[in-house]
Write a protein that holds these residues in place. Structure first.
Motif, short mmCIF file in Angstrom:
data_model
loop_
_atom_site.label_atom_id
_atom_site.label_comp_id
_atom_site.label_asym_id
_atom_site.label_seq_id
_atom_site.Cartn_x
_atom_site.Cartn_y
_atom_site.Cartn_z
N SER A 509 0.82 -1.20 0.00
CA SER A 509 0.00 0.00 0.00
C SER A 509 0.86 1.26 0.00
N ALA A 510 2.01 1.21 0.66
CA ALA A 510 2.91 2.36 0.65
C ALA A 510 3.35 2.68 -0.78
N ALA A 511 3.64 1.64 -1.55
CA ALA A 511 4.06 1.84 -2.94
C ALA A 511 2.90 2.25 -3.82
N LEU A 512 1.75 1.64 -3.65
CA LEU A 512 0.58 2.00 -4.45
C LEU A 512 0.16 3.45 -4.19
N ALA A 513 0.37 3.91 -2.97
CA ALA A 513 -0.04 5.27 -2.61
C ALA A 513 0.88 6.33 -3.20
N ASN A 514 2.12 5.98 -3.43
CA ASN A 514 3.13 6.96 -3.87
C ASN A 514 3.07 7.16 -5.38
N LYS A 515 1.92 7.61 -5.86
CA LYS A 515 1.75 7.77 -7.30
C LYS A 515 2.47 8.98 -7.86
N GLY A 516 3.02 9.81 -7.00
CA GLY A 516 3.83 10.92 -7.46
C GLY A 516 5.30 10.59 -7.51
N GLY A 517 5.64 9.31 -7.32
CA GLY A 517 7.04 8.94 -7.24
C GLY A 517 7.37 7.64 -7.94
N MET A 518 8.50 7.05 -7.53
CA MET A 518 9.02 5.79 -8.08
C MET A 518 8.96 4.74 -6.98
N ASN A 519 8.52 3.54 -7.34
CA ASN A 519 8.26 2.53 -6.33
C ASN A 519 8.77 1.16 -6.77
N LEU A 520 8.90 0.28 -5.78
CA LEU A 520 9.20 -1.12 -6.05
C LEU A 520 8.82 -1.90 -4.80
N VAL A 521 8.30 -3.10 -5.00
CA VAL A 521 7.93 -3.97 -3.88
C VAL A 521 8.62 -5.31 -4.09
N VAL A 522 9.15 -5.87 -3.02
CA VAL A 522 9.81 -7.19 -3.09
C VAL A 522 9.22 -8.09 -2.01
N SER A 523 8.84 -9.30 -2.38
CA SER A 523 8.27 -10.23 -1.41
C SER A 523 8.62 -11.65 -1.80
N TYR A 524 8.58 -12.54 -0.83
CA TYR A 524 8.59 -13.97 -1.15
C TYR A 524 7.39 -14.26 -2.06
N GLU A 525 7.57 -15.12 -3.04
CA GLU A 525 6.47 -15.41 -3.96
C GLU A 525 5.24 -15.94 -3.23
N ALA A 526 5.43 -16.85 -2.29
CA ALA A 526 4.28 -17.47 -1.64
C ALA A 526 3.47 -16.45 -0.86
N PHE A 527 4.16 -15.45 -0.27
CA PHE A 527 3.46 -14.51 0.59
C PHE A 527 3.04 -13.24 -0.15
N ALA A 528 3.47 -13.09 -1.39
CA ALA A 528 2.97 -11.99 -2.22
C ALA A 528 1.47 -12.13 -2.46
N MET A 529 0.94 -13.33 -2.25
CA MET A 529 -0.50 -13.55 -2.39
C MET A 529 -1.31 -12.61 -1.50
N LYS A 530 -0.73 -12.22 -0.35
CA LYS A 530 -1.45 -11.34 0.57
C LYS A 530 -1.65 -9.94 -0.03
N MET A 531 -0.91 -9.62 -1.07
CA MET A 531 -1.01 -8.31 -1.70
C MET A 531 -2.09 -8.24 -2.78
N ILE A 532 -2.63 -9.38 -3.14
CA ILE A 532 -3.49 -9.45 -4.32
C ILE A 532 -4.68 -8.51 -4.24
N GLY A 533 -5.35 -8.43 -3.10
CA GLY A 533 -6.53 -7.57 -2.99
C GLY A 533 -6.22 -6.12 -3.30
N ALA A 534 -5.13 -5.61 -2.72
CA ALA A 534 -4.73 -4.21 -2.95
C ALA A 534 -4.37 -4.00 -4.41
N LEU A 535 -3.62 -4.95 -4.99
CA LEU A 535 -3.20 -4.82 -6.38
C LEU A 535 -4.41 -4.91 -7.32
N ARG A 536 -5.30 -5.83 -7.04
CA ARG A 536 -6.45 -6.02 -7.93
C ARG A 536 -7.33 -4.76 -7.95
N GLN A 537 -7.55 -4.16 -6.78
CA GLN A 537 -8.34 -2.93 -6.74
C GLN A 537 -7.70 -1.85 -7.61
#
Length: 790
Positions: A509-537
């Motif tokens: 959410s910190a990266a999704l919110a920073n639309k005025g900047g440059m972002n990157l998110v890194v996660s273990y593949e298995a646990f990146a699933m927890k991000m799906i709701g925020a990304l899908r929205q």
């Protein structure tokens, strides 16, 4: 109760009485309008605010401010009146006449109670902008309360073109609005048939997120505004229990790189059919203590009164500005106690059934179309909210003074107008073909080059855990964890750009919110699933904006899944999951770019392409272990451009081996060698982006997928057998890449089949039938006319 200067109720009452007796215009305003009443404490606060605005030279006398505040009362009442019409009626009559049975909907729908509670809040946001002569941004977490936004926007004609054309400010236009609300209209091509929705959407003027996933606005608002910008974020007490991390906002806010934020919780005490957890745990008293313990400054206001919200916005910003000045002067240190408005109200205030469970949706005891008693209740309670047309026109004129203030309308507030373009790094990515290098280490180096080439662009790195373990050490050393008390000898800084919390939803959410900047998110593949709701929205909202030709222009976001399935053998099967990319392949492929780089050069080429695009989410599954580079930099760019690339091809091709994933490419090369020993000719093709080879689902995806001619070059069907060796589950890959499937007799697919445990990479491949020996055995059997049980 938190009140101005902590005065007791008796002194507040005395001051309010004195102001009413001394200033006739103040007494006139203090009487309120309709269901809008002003408590003594609000009157005291507002009088002080009026004096402040006059002293600052914004207005010549208090009466001018009071006229605008009276307009706020009237507009609030009118918008609440329109909200209940949106739920129940098919007709709006500016005469205020009672509605007949045929004027009501056969199936009334709407989140009426929450929308009624949002009306005074949103109107106050508008009027606060008018009083100060600036345009703040707004955010609403409870997107189902969109009727409040649409009602106020239509009355103020703060609309995008498609709504402005359909909903003019007259009986016909407002009647069309209420008919369209929950009309379920659909076009011939399967799209919604009206520019109106049940939640915030790209038709909603100034809307940023749908708010269908409760709790994400709470995680995002503190990261949204850039320095010099201001944001009012409307939040829900029901959403408070939805997501972990909203109480960390003060941990992240910095005056040096964050704008002013005013969180406003609409505390109405109810979820859909039950009291919120907050109220079950002790109510607002408990919540005030919770906020104070988490470095907020709670400020209670009357959630039924737009004037209370207006004062609260000014008070919150003044406190935060004062803290920022003290920080700059060295008189304070972080964390700053963020002001936090708590708007105390009851669900559905202003209409029948307020405070009951029914107030969440349709609060009347029956449908007014068929129930005379319900019809009488509607007309009776709507009449209390009615505002004559002449008074409405006068109120609107008092509030809509954008040209005189020389400011943009709220529909064009700063956070909704992002347009980020980066300068290319001067250094070119270089990794020799055949060189062993961790793809994640190459991404790490390249990210630092992008940042150094664009030092003025705010950065947010979302890190749930183990950034250095995931080979992002240079990034961590350069940008550092954002902390309150840096530890010596550790890559930590008060001004760090790496948002680290063991919570995937919070960091993405910190990266999704920073639309005025440059972002990157890194996660273990298995646990990146927890991000799906925020990304899908985010993906859905951006796609709908694109369809309306309002293309999102924030910088595309890379979300990297590493320490992935085939590298996590030392852990149990919970760490071995390919679902992250599989789920996102269900979204529209022109917005959700799901890629599987095979080596350092292809990983860097994906990152570069991501940072040269806008409005997309790039889901990159990247190995972190050292991998022999298979692509030159030029080949890697060609791979990204085309979505696939042929690496090897014999003079005669019997079998096409299609690899997707670094370890799968290694397997395909070994399989190719063994087949050639049996005089079976092979072509080895690497598939980077499966979504480029799907059957397109609409025009936008049609323009994105590989052209028939390009596809024919890469996947010539004049072969005996096509074999997919995939990082993901093979059934998903075949479903996505349906045009490449030659049928049961001429196509094989290997991948993750839910086998795992404490195994090394080779063991995982073998357990899933993806090792070279297993694949060669099945290929030989198929070429010899057999059919394996699949």
């Amino acid at each position: 109760m938190y009140v101005i200067d902590q005065q007791n109720d008796h002194r507040i009452e005395q001051r309010a009485r004195m102001y009413r007796e001394t200033y006739p215009a103040f007494a006139h305003w203090a009487n309120g309008y309709g269901v809008i009443q002003h408590r003594d404490e609000t009157q005291v606060r507002i009088f002080d605010l009026c004096q402040q605005l006059v002293c600052e030279g914004r207005f010549k006398q208090i009466d001018e401010v009071l006229e605008i505040l009276s307009a706020a009362d009237r507009l609030t009442s009118a918008a609440m009146w329109l909200v209940v019409h949106m739920t129940y009626s098919t007709k709006v009559d500016f005469s205020g006449s009672a509605l007949d049975a045929e004027d009501f909907k056969a199936n009334p729908q709407g989140h009426t109670g929450g929308s009624l509670n949002m009306v005074p809040a949103y109107v106050a946001y508008m009027v606060a902008n008018r009083l100060e002569g600036i345009t703040r941004s707004w955010l609403m977490g409870q997107g189902h309360c969109v009727a409040a936004i649409d009602a106020a926007n239509v009355l103020l004609q703060n609309l995008y073109p498609e709504q402005a054309e359909r909903y003019p400010l007259n009986d016909e236009g407002l009647s069309q609005l209420v008919k369209d609300f929950y009309s379920y209209a659909i076009t011939d091509d399967g799209r919604p048939g009206v520019p109106l929705g049940s939640h915030v959407n790209p038709h909603t003027a100034g809307g940023l997120i749908e708010g269908g996933y409760l709790g994400f606005a709470e995680l995002q608002y503190v990261h949204m505004p850039l320095p010099g910008e201001r944001l009012v974020a409307f939040l829900s007490d029901g959403a408070f229990e939805e997501q972990r991390g909203s109480d960390w906002a003060s941990r992240w806010w910095r005056a040096e790189d964050c704008g002013l934020v005013t969180p406003v919780m609409i505390a109405n005490g109810r979820r859909i059919d039950q009291r919120s957890t907050m109220y079950q745990q002790g109510g607002l008293t408990w919540f005030y203590e919770h906020l104070e313990q988490n470095d907020f400054h709670p400020i209670a206001i009357d959630g039924r009164d737009p004037a209370a919200f207006i004062w609260g916005i000014f008070e919150s910003e003044a406190r935060l500005q004062a803290c920022s000045a003290h920080i700059r002067a060295g008189k304070m240190c972080y964390p700053v106690k963020l002001p936090y408005l708590i708007a105390e109200t009851e669900k559905g205030y202003g209409f029948y059934g307020a405070g009951t469970n029914a107030a969440h949706g349709t609060s009347l005891p029956g449908n007014p179309r068929s129930d005379a008693a319900a019809r009488q209740l509607f007309n009776e309670h709507a009449a209390r909210l009615f505002l004559p047309r002449t008074e409405l026109t006068s109120a609107i004129e008092k509030i809509t003074q954008h040209k005189a203030d020389n400011r943009v309308p709220e529909k064009y507030h700063a956070l909704g107008q992002r347009d980020v373009v980066l300068k290319l790094p001067t250094a070119s990515p270089q990794c020799e073909k055949g060189q062993a290098l961790s793809p994640m280490a190459a991404v790490d180096k390249r990210l630092c080059e992008w940042h150094l080439a664009n030092p003025g662009v705010r950065v947010r790195i979302g890190n749930p855990d183990e950034l250095r373990s995931n080979r992002m050490g240079q990034t961590l050393d350069l940008l550092k964890h954002r902390v309150l008390n840096p530890e010596d000898g550790v890559a930590e800084s008060i001004q760090g750009a790496v948002i680290t919390a063991l919570n995937e939803e919070a960091v993405v959410s910190a990266a999704l919110a920073n639309k005025g900047g440059m972002n990157l998110v890194v996660s273990y593949e298995a646990f990146a699933m927890k991000m799906i709701g925020a990304l899908r929205q985010e993906i859905i909202f951006a796609r709908h904006q694109k369809e309306l030709n309002r293309h999102p222009r924030w910088l595309s976001l890379p979300v990297i899944a590493t320490s992935h399935l085939w590298e996590n053998g030392k852990n149990e099967q919970s760490h071995q999951d390919s679902a992250f990319g599989e789920v996102l392949l269900g979204e529209m492929s022109d917005m959700a770019r799901v890629v599987y780089p095979a080596d350092a050069n292809s990983a860097v080429a994906c990152l570069d392409s991501c940072y040269q695009s806008q409005g997309q989410i790039w889901a990159m599954t990247i190995p972190k272990q050292e991998i022999i580079s298979s692509f030159s930099p030029d080949q890697a760019q060609q791979l990204v451009d085309c979505g696939a690339l042929t690496l090897e091809e014999d003079d005669r091709v019997d079998v096409q081996l299609v690899a997707m994933g670094a370890y799968q490419l290694q397997v395909c090369r070994e399989v190719g060698e063994r087949l050639r020993e049996k005089s079976i000719g092979c072509r080895i093709t690497y598939l980077l982006e499966p979504g480029r080879f799907r059957i397109p689902r609409d025009r936008d995806e049609q323009s994105f997928v590989s052209s028939p001619s390009q596809q024919a070059l890469l996947f010539n069907d004049a072969i005996r057998l096509r074999v997919f060796v995939s990082h993901m589950r093979p059934e998903v890959l075949l479903g996505v890449c349906r045009p490449l499937d030659l049928g049961r007799d001429r196509c094989l697919a290997f991948g993750y089949r839910n086998r795992g445990g404490t195994l090394d990479t080779q063991g995982l491949l073998q357990a899933n039938g993806c090792d070279a020996q297993s694949i060669v055995h099945v290929i030989n059997h198929r070429l010899n006319g057999g059919r394996m049980h699949e």
